[in-house]
Write a protein that holds these residues in place. Structure first.
Motif, short mmCIF file in Angstrom:
data_model
loop_
_atom_site.label_atom_id
_atom_site.label_comp_id
_atom_site.label_asym_id
_atom_site.label_seq_id
_atom_site.Cartn_x
_atom_site.Cartn_y
_atom_site.Cartn_z
N GLU A 16 0.83 -1.21 0.00
CA GLU A 16 0.00 0.00 0.00
C GLU A 16 0.87 1.25 0.00
N LEU A 19 2.34 1.70 -3.50
CA LEU A 19 1.34 2.21 -4.42
C LEU A 19 0.99 3.66 -4.13
N ASN A 20 0.92 4.02 -2.84
CA ASN A 20 0.65 5.41 -2.47
C ASN A 20 1.78 6.33 -2.91
N GLY A 22 3.52 6.09 -5.55
CA GLY A 22 3.33 6.34 -6.98
C GLY A 22 2.25 7.37 -7.27
N GLN A 23 1.37 7.60 -6.32
CA GLN A 23 0.31 8.59 -6.49
C GLN A 23 0.64 9.94 -5.85
N ASP A 24 1.74 9.99 -5.10
CA ASP A 24 2.13 11.21 -4.40
C ASP A 24 2.49 12.30 -5.41
N PRO A 25 1.90 13.50 -5.29
CA PRO A 25 2.18 14.58 -6.25
C PRO A 25 3.67 14.95 -6.32
N ARG A 28 5.41 12.21 -8.29
CA ARG A 28 5.06 12.29 -9.71
C ARG A 28 5.79 13.45 -10.38
#
Length: 62
Positions: A16, A19-20, A22-25, A28
């Motif tokens: 988790e 995956l989180n 990879g979504q962190d601004p 990114r």
């Protein structure tokens, strides 16, 4: 050069968290800067020292 500066999760890091990440601004944005740097390096072919200096000069570089 790049592999030494990329963060690597520990073996016990929960999926988790990975995956989180990879979504962190911020993560990114860092990936976008790395991709831009990679495209520039591929196009311009500077010496290794120059490429490394440019990489470490990116925000968040080491």
């Amino acid at each position: 050069m790049i592999l030494n500066t990329l963060p690597e999760p520990n073996a016990d890091t929960p999926w988790e968290e990975i995956l989180n990440f990879g979504q962190d601004p911020a993560a990114r944005a860092a990936l976008a800067r790395l991709r831009k740097w990679t495209a520039t390096i591929a196009k311009d072919s500077p010496s290794p020292g120059v490429g490394e200096d440019e990489l470490t000069a990116l925000p968040g570089g080491h």
